[in-house]
Design a protein around this motif. Structure first.
Motif, PDB file in Angstrom:
ATOM      1  N   ARG A 185      67.687  39.395  42.229  1.00 55.60           N
ATOM      2  CA  ARG A 185      67.175  40.623  41.629  1.00 55.60           C
ATOM      3  C   ARG A 185      65.698  40.537  41.260  1.00 55.60           C
ATOM      4  N   PHE A 186      65.150  39.343  41.126  1.00 53.69           N
ATOM      5  CA  PHE A 186      63.747  39.200  40.721  1.00 53.69           C
ATOM      6  C   PHE A 186      62.861  39.102  41.969  1.00 53.69           C
ATOM      7  N   VAL A 187      62.842  40.161  42.742  1.00 53.66           N
ATOM      8  CA  VAL A 187      62.177  40.118  44.043  1.00 53.66           C
ATOM      9  C   VAL A 187      60.654  40.112  43.931  1.00 53.66           C
ATOM     10  N   TYR A 188      60.107  40.637  42.839  1.00 52.13           N
ATOM     11  CA  TYR A 188      58.652  40.698  42.684  1.00 52.13           C
ATOM     12  C   TYR A 188      58.128  39.730  41.626  1.00 52.13           C
ATOM     13  N   LEU A 189      58.992  38.904  41.086  1.00 51.73           N
ATOM     14  CA  LEU A 189      58.548  38.011  40.022  1.00 51.73           C
ATOM     15  C   LEU A 189      57.541  36.987  40.534  1.00 51.73           C
ATOM     16  N   LYS A 190      57.747  36.470  41.742  1.00 51.61           N
ATOM     17  CA  LYS A 190      56.827  35.467  42.267  1.00 51.61           C
ATOM     18  C   LYS A 190      55.423  36.041  42.433  1.00 51.61           C
ATOM     19  N   VAL A 191      55.330  37.296  42.834  1.00 51.57           N
ATOM     20  CA  VAL A 191      54.022  37.945  42.927  1.00 51.57           C
ATOM     21  C   VAL A 191      53.404  38.049  41.535  1.00 51.57           C
ATOM     22  N   GLY A 192      54.217  38.402  40.538  1.00 49.75           N
ATOM     23  CA  GLY A 192      53.710  38.483  39.174  1.00 49.75           C
ATOM     24  C   GLY A 192      53.206  37.150  38.669  1.00 49.75           C
ATOM     25  N   LEU A 193      53.954  36.077  38.947  1.00 49.04           N
ATOM     26  CA  LEU A 193      53.511  34.747  38.531  1.00 49.04           C
ATOM     27  C   LEU A 193      52.215  34.355  39.232  1.00 49.04           C
ATOM     28  N   ALA A 194      52.091  34.718  40.498  1.00 55.30           N
ATOM     29  CA  ALA A 194      50.860  34.423  41.233  1.00 55.30           C
ATOM     30  C   ALA A 194      49.665  35.149  40.614  1.00 55.30           C
ATOM     31  N   LEU A 195      49.864  36.405  40.224  1.00 58.33           N
ATOM     32  CA  LEU A 195      48.777  37.157  39.590  1.00 58.33           C
ATOM     33  C   LEU A 195      48.404  36.570  38.239  1.00 58.33           C
ATOM     34  N   VAL A 196      49.400  36.041  37.508  1.00 55.40           N
ATOM     35  CA  VAL A 196      49.111  35.379  36.234  1.00 55.40           C
ATOM     36  C   VAL A 196      48.224  34.161  36.467  1.00 55.40           C
ATOM     37  N   LEU A 197      48.547  33.343  37.466  1.00 54.46           N
ATOM     38  CA  LEU A 197      47.724  32.162  37.764  1.00 54.46           C
ATOM     39  C   LEU A 197      46.312  32.568  38.175  1.00 54.46           C
ATOM     40  N   ILE A 198      46.207  33.618  38.980  1.00 57.91           N
ATOM     41  CA  ILE A 198      44.876  34.080  39.401  1.00 57.91           C
ATOM     42  C   ILE A 198      44.081  34.585  38.190  1.00 57.91           C
ATOM     43  N   TRP A 199      44.758  35.303  37.298  1.00 59.41           N
ATOM     44  CA  TRP A 199      44.076  35.812  36.102  1.00 59.41           C
ATOM     45  C   TRP A 199      43.551  34.678  35.219  1.00 59.41           C
ATOM     46  N   VAL A 200      44.397  33.694  34.944  1.00 55.85           N
ATOM     47  CA  VAL A 200      43.950  32.613  34.061  1.00 55.85           C
ATOM     48  C   VAL A 200      42.893  31.752  34.763  1.00 55.85           C
ATOM     49  N   GLY A 201      42.952  31.675  36.092  1.00 56.22           N
ATOM     50  CA  GLY A 201      41.887  30.970  36.811  1.00 56.22           C
ATOM     51  C   GLY A 201      40.554  31.677  36.661  1.00 56.22           C
ATOM     52  N   ILE A 202      40.574  33.012  36.774  1.00 51.19           N
ATOM     53  CA  ILE A 202      39.340  33.792  36.578  1.00 51.19           C
ATOM     54  C   ILE A 202      38.848  33.643  35.140  1.00 51.19           C
ATOM     55  N   LYS A 203      39.755  33.687  34.197  1.00 48.38           N
ATOM     56  CA  LYS A 203      39.386  33.538  32.788  1.00 48.38           C
ATOM     57  C   LYS A 203      38.715  32.188  32.546  1.00 48.38           C
ATOM     58  N   MET A 204      39.246  31.144  33.170  1.00 51.34           N
ATOM     59  CA  MET A 204      38.648  29.824  32.985  1.00 51.34           C
ATOM     60  C   MET A 204      37.256  29.760  33.589  1.00 51.34           C
ATOM     61  N   LEU A 205      37.070  30.344  34.759  1.00 56.03           N
ATOM     62  CA  LEU A 205      35.741  30.348  35.382  1.00 56.03           C
ATOM     63  C   LEU A 205      34.732  31.107  34.526  1.00 56.03           C
ATOM     64  N   LEU A 206      35.132  32.264  34.020  1.00 56.81           N
ATOM     65  CA  LEU A 206      34.216  33.050  33.197  1.00 56.81           C
ATOM     66  C   LEU A 206      33.864  32.323  31.904  1.00 56.81           C
ATOM     67  N   LYS A 207      34.828  31.607  31.349  1.00 60.20           N
ATOM     68  CA  LYS A 207      34.593  30.919  30.077  1.00 60.20           C
ATOM     69  C   LYS A 207      33.574  29.796  30.217  1.00 60.20           C
ATOM     70  N   ILE A 208      33.468  29.194  31.401  1.00 60.66           N
ATOM     71  CA  ILE A 208      32.591  28.030  31.575  1.00 60.66           C
ATOM     72  C   ILE A 208      31.133  28.408  31.395  1.00 60.66           C
ATOM     73  N   ASP A 209      30.682  29.466  32.077  1.00 58.24           N
ATOM     74  CA  ASP A 209      29.252  29.767  32.096  1.00 58.24           C
ATOM     75  C   ASP A 209      28.889  31.176  31.625  1.00 58.24           C
ATOM     76  N   LEU A 210      29.806  32.120  31.668  1.00 50.29           N
ATOM     77  CA  LEU A 210      29.448  33.506  31.415  1.00 50.29           C
ATOM     78  C   LEU A 210      29.865  33.968  30.020  1.00 50.29           C
ATOM     79  N   PHE A 211      31.116  34.294  29.843  1.00 50.32           N
ATOM     80  CA  PHE A 211      31.543  34.756  28.517  1.00 50.32           C
ATOM     81  C   PHE A 211      33.025  34.452  28.327  1.00 50.32           C
ATOM     82  N   TYR A 212      33.430  34.463  27.072  1.00 45.80           N
ATOM     83  CA  TYR A 212      34.802  34.122  26.697  1.00 45.80           C
ATOM     84  C   TYR A 212      35.611  35.398  26.518  1.00 45.80           C
ATOM     85  N   ILE A 213      36.681  35.513  27.279  1.00 40.22           N
ATOM     86  CA  ILE A 213      37.578  36.655  27.131  1.00 40.22           C
ATOM     87  C   ILE A 213      38.473  36.402  25.919  1.00 40.22           C
ATOM     88  N   PRO A 214      38.512  37.309  24.956  1.00 49.43           N
ATOM     89  CA  PRO A 214      39.328  37.088  23.763  1.00 49.43           C
ATOM     90  C   PRO A 214      40.785  36.802  24.110  1.00 49.43           C
TER      91      PRO A 214
END
Length: 385
Positions: free
Chosen positions: A249-278
């Motif tokens: 039944r969780f047919v789209y959960l893997k896509v959701g988990l992938a988007l979570v990893l992509i989001w936190v990866g972007i957050k980490m990149l931005l935090k290094i040199d640009l700005f900190y997302i609250p």
């Protein structure tokens, strides 16, 4: 964030006590139903959320939000781990009453390995700031790969770990209750349950490689990273028995988990040199992604009930009979079956079976230890004992 030593000790002590309670509650092999799994899932979630509330009260809203963001990420990624466990159990046709023992030991190993990974990750971040770029790139790549491979699943038959295990570890062809290792005809053998445990541990290590960098993207506090991991992992066993029959039944959960990893990866990149997302924004984004993926999955599969994963037509292993289990040697030592008489039959002979010898007739009061008759004969012949 200053965390006194006694707080660390109290948290570790609480975890050990709850593991002991869980082990005692499931000390006898039995099939865990949906109701029991739901109760235990509720207990573990209550502990995880309650601890987050304590963090919020003791150290403030920022650290409280960091804990909840990490807990939510770990809990959601753990669902994918649960689905892999279901595939492994289905492939090996592991009886449901034996699955809790494997998962309990698997969780113990997961706590140890993740503790080591967390310590290593914190040490790398402290000494090599550029490692954050590596973590961020890895999270982005992992998320992209999960989207591409969202319809692919683990095939235990093709597992390198399983092939290596079978090649180098002598193994029985049957499950012997909940035993991981048995001794048969003097030879120490692994049971299929040990092979399953090894696969479960290895898959958790693989998932930890993804999840540990992900949680470091929302908090670099080692205490929060460890506790969020620990409370998320402790509820995995109950979550498995609750969700294993709902994988389809969780047919789209893997896509959701992938988007979570992509989001936190972007957050980490931005935090290094640009700005900190609250942290509050990060927590809201993660919760929104997961909620949308779960709700969309359930709506798309509406009307589908629980469904067990397809099992192999011919199970790769059988279940040993009671007679086969009783015939095993003692795990540490040799078995010497003995038939003794009752107290009222002291004047009759007792029959003793020795390895490699015929039954010997002895008096009821004689010493029947292996080799005792030789010592007894030498004594009556005048030889020194």
């Amino acid at each position: 964030m200053e965390v006194p030593f006694w707080v660390w000790a109290a948290v570790l002590g609480f975890i050990l006590v709850m593991l002991a309670v869980d082990l005692f509650a499931h000390r006898h092999a039995h099939v865990i139903g949906v109701r029991e799994a739901a109760v235990w899932s509720g207990v573990w979630v209550a502990f995880g959320v309650g601890f987050g509330a304590l963090v919020w009260w003791a150290w403030g809203a920022e650290f409280g939000q960091q804990y909840f963001a990490g807990y939510l990420i770990e809990k959601s990624l753990a669902v994918d781990n649960v689905f892999v466990w279901a595939i492994i159990f289905s492939y090996f046709a592991v009886p449901r009453e034996y699955q809790h023992r494997v998962l309990f030991l698997g969780v113990l190993g997961a706590l140890v390995f993740r503790g080591l990974f967390i310590a290593a990750g914190a040490l790398l971040i402290q000494n090599f700031s550029w490692i954050l770029y590596v973590f961020a790139a890895f999270l982005l790549y992992t998320g992209w790969r999960m989207i591409r491979q969202r319809n692919e699943h683990l095939d235990p038959e093709q597992s390198v770990v399983l092939r290596v295990f079978r090649r180098f570890v002598p193994m029985t062809d049957a499950f012997y209750g909940q035993k991981l290792v048995v001794r048969r005809d003097g030879v120490l053998l692994a049971t299929p349950l040990l092979a399953v445990l090894v696969l479960v541990e290895v898959t958790d290590v693989v998932f930890a490689v993804d999840s540990i960098p992900a949680i470091f993207a929302v908090t670099e506090e080692v205490f929060l990273v460890f506790t969020a991991n620990a409370f998320a992992i402790l509820g995995l066993r109950a979550m498995y028995f609750l969700l294993a029959d709902l994988i389809h039944r969780f047919v789209y959960l893997k896509v959701g988990l992938a988007l979570v990893l992509i989001w936190v990866g972007i957050k980490m990149l931005l935090k290094i040199d640009l700005f900190y997302i609250p942290t509050s924004i990060s927590l809201a984004v993660v919760a929104t992604i997961l909620t949308v993926s779960v709700v969309t999955s359930l709506r798309a599969t509406r009307g589908r009930g629980r469904r067990a994963l397809p099992a192999p037509p011919v199970p790769p292993f059988r279940t040993a009979s009671e007679a086969e289990i009783d015939a095993l040697d003692l795990l540490w030592g040799r078995r010497y079956p003995t038939v003794r008489r009752g107290a009222g039959e002291a004047d009759q002979d007792a029959v003793e079976l020795h390895d490699g010898g015929a039954p010997a007739r002895r008096g009821a009061g004689d010493d029947i230890r292996p080799g005792a008759h030789d010592d007894h004969d030498r004594h009556h012949e005048g030889e020194p004992r």
